[in-house]
Scaffold this motif. Structure first.
Motif, PDB file in Angstrom:
ATOM      1  N   UNK A 295       0.819  -1.220   0.000  1.00 48.74           N
ATOM      2  CA  UNK A 295       0.000   0.000   0.000  1.00 48.74           C
ATOM      3  C   UNK A 295       0.846   1.260   0.000  1.00 48.74           C
ATOM      4  N   UNK A 296       2.144   1.105   0.363  1.00 50.81           N
ATOM      5  CA  UNK A 296       3.009   2.282   0.482  1.00 50.81           C
ATOM      6  C   UNK A 296       4.442   1.925   0.078  1.00 50.81           C
ATOM      7  N   UNK A 297       5.040   2.756  -0.755  1.00 53.28           N
ATOM      8  CA  UNK A 297       6.457   2.578  -1.096  1.00 53.28           C
ATOM      9  C   UNK A 297       7.181   3.873  -0.788  1.00 53.28           C
ATOM     10  N   UNK A 298       8.241   3.757  -0.035  1.00 52.20           N
ATOM     11  CA  UNK A 298       9.060   4.929   0.234  1.00 52.20           C
ATOM     12  C   UNK A 298      10.468   4.687  -0.294  1.00 52.20           C
ATOM     13  N   UNK A 299      10.957   5.637  -1.089  1.00 56.13           N
ATOM     14  CA  UNK A 299      12.335   5.578  -1.573  1.00 56.13           C
ATOM     15  C   UNK A 299      13.123   6.668  -0.873  1.00 56.13           C
ATOM     16  N   UNK A 300      14.356   6.369  -0.554  1.00 57.84           N
ATOM     17  CA  UNK A 300      15.172   7.393   0.094  1.00 57.84           C
ATOM     18  C   UNK A 300      16.641   7.080  -0.034  1.00 57.84           C
ATOM     19  N   UNK A 301      17.463   7.976   0.501  1.00 58.68           N
ATOM     20  CA  UNK A 301      18.909   7.816   0.647  1.00 58.68           C
ATOM     21  C   UNK A 301      19.707   8.108  -0.620  1.00 58.68           C
ATOM     22  N   UNK A 302      19.034   8.308  -1.749  1.00 66.78           N
ATOM     23  CA  UNK A 302      19.718   8.659  -3.001  1.00 66.78           C
ATOM     24  C   UNK A 302      18.651   9.176  -3.963  1.00 66.78           C
ATOM     25  N   UNK A 303      19.069   9.892  -5.008  1.00 67.68           N
ATOM     26  CA  UNK A 303      18.087  10.491  -5.918  1.00 67.68           C
ATOM     27  C   UNK A 303      17.285   9.437  -6.697  1.00 67.68           C
ATOM     28  N   UNK A 304      15.969   9.629  -6.714  1.00 68.39           N
ATOM     29  CA  UNK A 304      15.073   8.741  -7.462  1.00 68.39           C
ATOM     30  C   UNK A 304      14.704   9.443  -8.763  1.00 68.39           C
ATOM     31  N   UNK A 305      15.011   8.811  -9.881  1.00 66.96           N
ATOM     32  CA  UNK A 305      14.689   9.424 -11.169  1.00 66.96           C
ATOM     33  C   UNK A 305      13.185   9.498 -11.387  1.00 66.96           C
ATOM     34  N   UNK A 457      46.365  12.396  -5.726  1.00 66.68           N
ATOM     35  CA  UNK A 457      45.144  11.784  -6.261  1.00 66.68           C
ATOM     36  C   UNK A 457      43.911  12.563  -5.844  1.00 66.68           C
ATOM     37  N   UNK A 458      42.877  12.472  -6.665  1.00 69.17           N
ATOM     38  CA  UNK A 458      41.574  13.049  -6.316  1.00 69.17           C
ATOM     39  C   UNK A 458      40.500  12.099  -6.822  1.00 69.17           C
ATOM     40  N   UNK A 459      39.463  11.926  -6.017  1.00 67.31           N
ATOM     41  CA  UNK A 459      38.384  11.011  -6.394  1.00 67.31           C
ATOM     42  C   UNK A 459      37.077  11.797  -6.465  1.00 67.31           C
ATOM     43  N   UNK A 460      36.373  11.634  -7.563  1.00 65.59           N
ATOM     44  CA  UNK A 460      35.103  12.356  -7.756  1.00 65.59           C
ATOM     45  C   UNK A 460      34.049  11.397  -8.314  1.00 65.59           C
ATOM     46  N   UNK A 461      32.769  11.798  -8.230  1.00 63.29           N
ATOM     47  CA  UNK A 461      31.713  10.942  -8.773  1.00 63.29           C
ATOM     48  C   UNK A 461      31.567  11.092 -10.279  1.00 63.29           C
ATOM     49  N   UNK A 462      31.268   9.973 -10.932  1.00 61.97           N
ATOM     50  CA  UNK A 462      30.887  10.029 -12.344  1.00 61.97           C
ATOM     51  C   UNK A 462      29.488   9.423 -12.444  1.00 61.97           C
ATOM     52  N   UNK A 463      28.627  10.062 -13.221  1.00 59.05           N
ATOM     53  CA  UNK A 463      27.243   9.576 -13.359  1.00 59.05           C
ATOM     54  C   UNK A 463      27.232   8.171 -13.947  1.00 59.05           C
ATOM     55  N   UNK A 464      26.301   7.351 -13.441  1.00 57.05           N
ATOM     56  CA  UNK A 464      26.232   5.966 -13.892  1.00 57.05           C
ATOM     57  C   UNK A 464      24.768   5.519 -13.865  1.00 57.05           C
ATOM     58  N   UNK A 465      24.344   4.857 -14.926  1.00 59.27           N
ATOM     59  CA  UNK A 465      22.928   4.465 -15.027  1.00 59.27           C
ATOM     60  C   UNK A 465      22.513   3.503 -13.927  1.00 59.27           C
ATOM     61  N   UNK A 466      23.359   2.519 -13.661  1.00 54.84           N
ATOM     62  CA  UNK A 466      22.969   1.482 -12.706  1.00 54.84           C
ATOM     63  C   UNK A 466      23.129   1.944 -11.264  1.00 54.84           C
ATOM     64  N   UNK A 467      24.224   2.621 -10.958  1.00 53.07           N
ATOM     65  CA  UNK A 467      24.543   2.930  -9.560  1.00 53.07           C
ATOM     66  C   UNK A 467      24.251   4.380  -9.180  1.00 53.07           C
ATOM     67  N   UNK A 468      23.820   5.199 -10.144  1.00 59.40           N
ATOM     68  CA  UNK A 468      23.639   6.625  -9.857  1.00 59.40           C
ATOM     69  C   UNK A 468      24.957   7.353 -10.035  1.00 59.40           C
ATOM     70  N   UNK A 469      25.933   6.969  -9.203  1.00 59.63           N
ATOM     71  CA  UNK A 469      27.286   7.515  -9.306  1.00 59.63           C
ATOM     72  C   UNK A 469      28.282   6.404  -9.034  1.00 59.63           C
TER      73      UNK A 469
END
Ligand code: AYL
Length: 528
Positions: A295-305, A457-469
């Motif tokens: 009856x209820x779905x909650x998504x959280x903790x990362x961006x939902x497309x 060194x430097x580490x940054x996010x890259x966009x990814x379809x499966x993992x978000x980043x």
């Protein structure tokens, strides 16, 4: 209108008296007299009523006390979703002790850091993980007990008699949970959550004539997200128990087994992260199962497309679908869909919900720090008694996160619209989120720099379809291949912190004060 005037946003729901004079376990078991014989926990092996769960928690409290665990002591819970996780957590609350939770997939190096920083006295785990617990590392001594049959030289999960639970004087200002989070910058730090902060946070969802998140005794709440992370720990375990609902513990994610469990146990409330929402909409196996109980779905903790949200609406047309937005440090919930309320409000797709009651939110201009009116993008700040007390032994990081006026700066960029709904648009902080897992770039940068052939060194996010980043690295190195760099990191970290791509550069761009110019690197990635 962009002046110093403070634009403060509040919930549409009225403030309520908070029961935060109670200790966390007292509050989670508040319904015990009414629901003693109702199901509290469902695991693959068996189910536990609320009375069983309360009794088992007390026995564990007695057992841990006999092992020497006292008020203020830190105990690491290193377990998959299981009844023993819940018993141990509640037992520690009863003893005035502190639970620090960690991912059972962590490597020995990751565990020994958290054990040392948290100064844990005891680890509660499975025999499969004891080989990763190096009791010699960092000159830090701790005991280990296993909830299954212990290997040689290790002890079994302690259980005493309920009558042996010691009388302990505990203040609501005492720490009860110490999850680790990297926050807006730097390495993972212990986040001090007191009884008061967590009781406040649960009450913000569950209390009042119109609870912001309405859970019923008849609900069966899905616990497929790991309890070691604040999201499930809070919304499933604490809120679910406060409501007297049944909690379906899924130890290990496997699509068909999950679908089967949802169907068999008639799950009504599904707490998910975006990759799971996507899986539920894309996986063809879903059509073979009856999910109509949800009856209820909650998504959280990362961006939902938006697409994933719409696809889920098509898949579950009768369910209320919405998001929660939280951060470990903010205790954890900042906003939640008012579609989840007992008397719900209309909500929009893409919204993360409305700020919780008994709290204040403002959106500030990142440059001037002035608060902004509706519909303007800025950094989200929050204030209220649900927030963390601070980071363990790290006054500097605490002061950088909670300002002198008590505002917690999230490092998230968003805005509040005309209907009090919050939309997230970007993350200004260092944190990378692989699925919903935290990847602190500073940790990977330290690790990379420890390699003899890596100068910087430097580490940054890259966009990814499966993992978000996914984390990718820029490195200044001599005589190294991309695979060598990747392997070096992969051997020392949990799977979601692995480096996905390495870019060799001559220098890492830095500000005059030596800070990595991450924006510049992210822009570089966009142009590759
Ligand atoms: P941490 N949409 C986009 N990003 C989000 C969302 C969301 N709905 N929720 C959290 N984040 C990001 O500490 C955001 O950048 O806690 C935030 O600062 O692991 C960061 O994740 C915090 O990561 C709830 C609902 C808890 C959510 C949570 C989230 C806990 C994640 C309780 O009811």
């Amino acid at each position: 209108a962009l002046d110093e005037t403070t634009h403060i946003f509040k919930s549409k729901l009225p403030d309520i008296p908070l029961p935060n004079n109670l200790l966390l376990h007292e509050y989670c078991f508040l319904k015990l007299p009414d629901v003693a014989h109702r199901t509290c926990l469902i695991s693959a092996a068996r189910s536990y009523t609320y009375a069983d769960t309360h009794g088992a928690s007390r026995k564990v409290a007695a057992g841990m006390s006999k092992l020497g665990i006292q008020k203020g002591d830190v105990v690491m819970i290193l377990l998959p979703n299981s009844p023993e996780f819940v018993f141990t957590f509640m037992a520690l609350s009863m003893l005035g002790a502190v639970a620090t939770t960690a991912n059972p997939s962590y490597t020995a190096a990751e565990l020994s850091k958290q054990l040392a920083v948290s100064n844990a006295k005891l680890v509660v785990t499975l025999s499969a993980h004891v080989h990763k617990l190096d009791q010699q590392a960092q000159h830090h001594f701790f005991k280990v007990v296993t909830v299954d049959d212990p290997p040689e030289n290790f002890s079994a999960f302690p259980e005493g008699e309920e009558s042996e639970v010691p009388e302990v004087e505990i203040s609501v200002e005492d720490t009860v949970a110490l999850p680790f989070s990297s926050g807006t910058t730097g390495l993972a730090k212990g986040v001090i959550l007191t009884h008061k902060s967590l009781v406040t946070s649960v009450a913000q969802q569950m209390e009042g004539e119109n609870p912001h998140m309405y859970l019923k005794e008849e609900d069966v709440v899905l616990c497929v997200l790991p309890l070691f992370h604040i999201f499930a720990m809070h919304i499933v375990m604490m809120c679910g128990m406060r409501a007297g609902s049944a909690i379906l513990l899924i130890e290990k994610f496997e699509m068909r087994a999950l679908l089967d469990a949802i169907e068999r146990h008639r799950v009504t409330v599904a707490i998910l992260v975006p990759p799971l929402v996507v899986a539920l909409t894309k996986n063809s196996a879903v059509e073979e199962y009856d999910l109509s109980s949800i009856r209820l779905v909650m998504s959280g903790a990362a961006p939902l497309g938006l697409q994933a949200e719409e696809a889920l609406r098509n898949r579950l047309p009768d369910a209320i679908i919405g998001q929660g937005y939280g951060m470990t440090e903010s205790g954890p919930v900042l906003t939640m869909s008012l579609g989840f309320a007992k008397f719900p409000f209309p909500t929009k797709s893409g919204s993360c919900g409305t700020v919780v009651r008994n709290a204040e939110m403002k959106i500030i201009d990142p440059l001037t720090s002035f608060s902004l009116p509706r519909n303007h993008h800025g950094e989200i700040c929050v204030r209220g008694s649900q927030m963390m007390k601070g980071y363990l032994n790290d006054e500097k990081a605490t002061a950088e996160t909670i300002d002198a006026d008590g505002w917690l700066h999230t490092g998230d960029i968003g805005y509040v619209d005309d209907d009090d709904e919050v939309f997230l648009v970007d993350r200004a902080k260092e944190l990378i989120k692989f699925k919903a897992f935290q990847v602190p770039p500073a940790e990977l940068e330290d690790l990379l720099r420890s390699h003899p052939s890596i100068a910087d060194a430097a580490v940054v996010p890259q966009k990814d379809d499966a993992a978000g980043e996914v984390p990718v690295a820029f490195v200044v190195a001599f005589d190294l291949t991309e695979d060598a760099v990747k392997d070096f990191v992969a051997k020392q970290v949990v799977f979601y912190k692995k480096i996905h791509k390495v870019y060799f550069v001559d220098a890492i761009p830095k500000s005059q004060t030596g800070k990595i110019l991450r924006k510049e690197l992210r822009a570089k990635l966009d142009s590759i």
